[in-house]
Design a protein around this motif. Structure first.
Motif, PDB file in Angstrom:
ATOM      1  N   LYS A   1       0.817  -1.220   0.000  1.00  0.00           N
ATOM      2  CA  LYS A   1       0.000   0.000   0.000  1.00  0.00           C
ATOM      3  C   LYS A   1       0.858   1.281   0.000  1.00  0.00           C
ATOM      4  O   LYS A   1       0.394   2.338  -0.386  1.00  0.00           O
ATOM      5  CB  LYS A   1      -0.981  -0.001   1.175  1.00  0.00           C
ATOM      6  N   ASN A   2       2.103   1.169   0.450  1.00  0.00           N
ATOM      7  CA  ASN A   2       2.951   2.359   0.485  1.00  0.00           C
ATOM      8  C   ASN A   2       3.737   2.591  -0.808  1.00  0.00           C
ATOM      9  O   ASN A   2       4.418   3.594  -0.952  1.00  0.00           O
ATOM     10  CB  ASN A   2       3.950   2.274   1.642  1.00  0.00           C
ATOM     11  N   SER A   3       3.660   1.634  -1.722  1.00  0.00           N
ATOM     12  CA  SER A   3       4.475   1.743  -2.927  1.00  0.00           C
ATOM     13  C   SER A   3       3.850   2.672  -3.960  1.00  0.00           C
ATOM     14  O   SER A   3       2.676   2.550  -4.298  1.00  0.00           O
ATOM     15  CB  SER A   3       4.663   0.355  -3.553  1.00  0.00           C
ATOM     16  N   LEU A   4       4.651   3.603  -4.452  1.00  0.00           N
ATOM     17  CA  LEU A   4       4.188   4.485  -5.531  1.00  0.00           C
ATOM     18  C   LEU A   4       4.746   4.017  -6.871  1.00  0.00           C
ATOM     19  O   LEU A   4       4.570   4.674  -7.890  1.00  0.00           O
ATOM     20  CB  LEU A   4       4.638   5.925  -5.276  1.00  0.00           C
ATOM     21  N   GLY A   5       5.491   2.918  -6.869  1.00  0.00           N
ATOM     22  CA  GLY A   5       6.065   2.411  -8.121  1.00  0.00           C
ATOM     23  C   GLY A   5       7.349   3.129  -8.490  1.00  0.00           C
ATOM     24  O   GLY A   5       7.995   3.777  -7.661  1.00  0.00           O
ATOM     25  N   MET A   6       7.686   3.024  -9.759  1.00  0.00           N
ATOM     26  CA  MET A   6       8.958   3.565 -10.246  1.00  0.00           C
ATOM     27  C   MET A   6       8.891   5.077 -10.400  1.00  0.00           C
ATOM     28  O   MET A   6       7.855   5.631 -10.715  1.00  0.00           O
ATOM     29  CB  MET A   6       9.265   2.909 -11.605  1.00  0.00           C
ATOM     30  N   LEU A   7      10.035   5.728 -10.184  1.00  0.00           N
ATOM     31  CA  LEU A   7      10.116   7.162 -10.470  1.00  0.00           C
ATOM     32  C   LEU A   7      11.039   7.374 -11.663  1.00  0.00           C
ATOM     33  O   LEU A   7      11.565   6.424 -12.230  1.00  0.00           O
ATOM     34  CB  LEU A   7      10.630   7.930  -9.250  1.00  0.00           C
ATOM     35  N   GLY A   8      11.218   8.611 -12.046  1.00  0.00           N
ATOM     36  CA  GLY A   8      12.180   8.927 -13.097  1.00  0.00           C
ATOM     37  C   GLY A   8      11.551   9.239 -14.433  1.00  0.00           C
ATOM     38  O   GLY A   8      10.354   9.502 -14.527  1.00  0.00           O
TER      39      GLY A   8
END
Lengths: 353, 220
Positions: free
Chosen positions: A21-28
């Motif tokens: 639930k805390n994961s926002l996935g990949m950035l960049g």
């Protein structure tokens, strides 16, 4: 434990499960809108073993401008290399984080509930943008849809995904959901086309019973196609899943965005017939041309106890979004083809990679 | 000198002692003695690729999916230059690799011999460390140190270049546990060194309103 949002670099996918639930996935550059916006607006950033790669930071002077930064890294030369940090910690991430957790618990620290809720409310608003949204039209297979179906049909199997380099790599990173670390093998730093297939062979040697899929592009796969012979000799049932658009897709995308659509040398005129190619190596070749055929091809690919090339014909001019173009900052993401980078940043960004 | 074995046998014995199960490679003139030793044993499996570039990426895939060190065995000259991309890739993405390259015999080094190239020169910037082994008696030490360096601190590729005459020469094998690697070659920071920084970090997090954790990967 802390309740804070978490984002991951391309190489870190799976370290925190994407269903967490805390994961926002990949950035960049091709990361999630919410991950990049959170990076841009946070007040404390804890970097655990990442190295502030240019694909992650975007424009340096606009990278997470208001945050205090903590950076844990085993390699001293990564500290203050591109991004100046407030609290650098040299050490093995595992040991350092273990110490931090002990200290956090001992001190009975807790984030302010009210502030944390406000922060998550903001992030959830960003999530509503639904940055990975794409539109399926007719029977043509969208590359994003192909990866999504691959994920749905393999998620209950022990699966290793490797990739080559380009658009297909980014779609794989965006649409394949990783719940465990070290299941995702991709050439992140150097960006080596031709990496994925031999890497899949290596992974299959180590895990003979696992499903190993190389998500490839039609151009990348040709860089080490000779290894078909290796895979077949050692009876390695590696699956090559080609998102075939007859272009070097990422080159074409950049030419479209930055060079007024002059597709200089990015179209491959004489691709082999991948099904016959597989056949000639005594492997199995499959092809899907329409959405109707896709699931069958994927299922057949998984069930075949042999090396397989699945040639998936996808829409040719699809671009990989969202995107932070070179020279732009995290809060200047392009979400679709209709948006354009402002002219000044575009001119500056052109000279960057 | 009854317990002397050839350099090529030392190579295989070192790999076996390092628990290497599989080697990805491609034979050629300057590694034939090592391939001959490989032929005479059963503990290490060899996967024959079709181009050396495939070998090193396969070793990377093996290493990243297991956490072990990937091993590559290629010949001199083009064998070595073909692995340069993979070495650089492993360097950038911190993948532990030990790459063994054959080299022309020592008396031919620098003579533009057939399939000769300056392997240690070419790979210096794209390896964590590399060796040109001139003395067969140092071979086992070099191997055990190389495997340690590949995984120590930030992991990465290590290359061992072995001239053909060293592969044929006889020498003694030293076991892994009898070897002392100089501590200045290793990097083992203790979290205790950074005690104050860790405290500062945790306090900083506790006061945050909008925190964000950024992860790379954990595998070793």
């Amino acid at each position: 434990m802390v309740g804070s949002p978490v984002t991951m670099t391309l190489m870190g996918l799976g370290v925190v499960g994407s269903s967490d639930k805390n994961s926002l996935g990949m950035l960049g550059m091709h990361g999630m809108y919410e991950a990049n916006m959170a990076m841009h607006e946070c007040d404390v950033m804890i970097n655990i073993g990442a190295r502030f790669d240019d694909r992650v930071t975007g424009r340096l002077d606009a990278f997470s401008p208001n945050s205090k930064k903590i950076h844990i890294d085993i390699d001293e030369s990564n500290i203050n290399k591109t991004i100046n940090v407030d609290v650098p910690i040299i050490g093995d991430v595992k040991q350092v984080v273990a110490k931090m957790i002990i200290l956090w618990k001992e001190s009975k620290f807790k984030l302010d509930d009210k502030e944390l809720k406000l922060w998550w409310d903001k992030i959830n608003k960003w999530k509503e943008v639904d940055c990975l949204n794409y539109i399926n039209e007719g029977k043509q297979i969208k590359p994003q849809y192909a990866v999504q179906r691959l994920y749905e049909l393999t998620k209950n199997t022990k699966t290793f995904i490797t990739t080559e380099v380009g658009q297909h790599q980014m779609w794989a990173a965006q649409f394949y959901k990783f719940e465990e670390p070290n299941r995702w093998l991709t050439s992140g730093g150097l960006g080596t086309m031709g990496y994925g297939f031999p890497a899949a062979i290596g992974a299959q040697v180590a895990h003979p019973d696992a499903l190993v899929v190389d998500i490839a592009g039609d151009a990348s796969i040709l860089m080490n196609i000779q290894e078909m012979s290796t895979a077949v000799q050692y009876r390695l049932p590696v699956k090559i899943f080609i998102l075939n658009n007859e272009y070097m897709g990422m080159v074409r995308q950049w030419q479209e965005l930055l060079h007024d659509g002059r597709y200089s040398e990015s179209y491959t005129d004489s691709l082999p017939d991948f099904v016959k190619l597989a056949d000639s190596y005594k492997a199995v070749g499959l092809r899907a041309k329409t959405t109707d055929e896709l699931d069958d091809v994927i299922t057949q690919m998984i069930e075949t106890k042999n090396t397989v090339i699945a040639d998936i014909w996808v829409t040719k001019e699809e671009n990989c979004f969202p995107m932070i173009q070179s020279g732009s900052a995290h809060n200047e993401m392009l979400l679709s083809k209709d948006q354009k980078q402002d002219k000044k940043s575009a001119e500056k960004g052109k000279i960057l990679v | 000198m009854n317990n002397e074995i050839t350099g090529a046998e030392i190579v295989i014995k070192s790999l076996a002692e390092q628990d290497v199960e599989v080697v990805f490679g491609y034979p050629g003139g300057a590694v034939l003695p090592i391939y001959d030793s490989l032929f005479k044993q059963n503990s290490i499996k060899h996967v024959l690729v079709r181009q050396e570039g495939g070998a090193i990426h396969a070793a990377e895939g093996y290493a990243r999916s297991t956490g072990k060190t990937g091993v590559v065995l290629v010949t001199s000259g083009p064998g070595a230059t073909n692995v340069v991309t993979g070495l650089t890739d492993a360097m950038m993405d911190s993948v532990p690799i030990v790459c063994i390259t054959g080299q022309v015999p020592q008396h031919l080094i620098g003579s533009d011999a057939f399939q000769e190239c300056d392997t240690t020169g070419i790979t210096r910037p794209c390896t964590k460390h590399n060796y040109l082994v001139k003395d067969v008696n140092k071979l086992s030490f070099v191997f055990h140190e190389a495997f340690t360096i590949a995984k120590n601190g930030r992991p990465g590729p290590v290359l061992i270049d072995i001239p053909k005459d060293v592969q044929f020469a006889s020498g003694t094998y030293e076991e892994k546990n009898k070897i002392i690697i100089p501590s200045h070659r290793l990097f083992e920071p203790s979290p205790d060194f950074e005690k104050n920084k860790i405290k500062e970090a945790v306090e900083l997090i506790s006061k945050a309103k909008k925190t964000n954790f950024l992860y790379w990967w954990r595998m070793y």
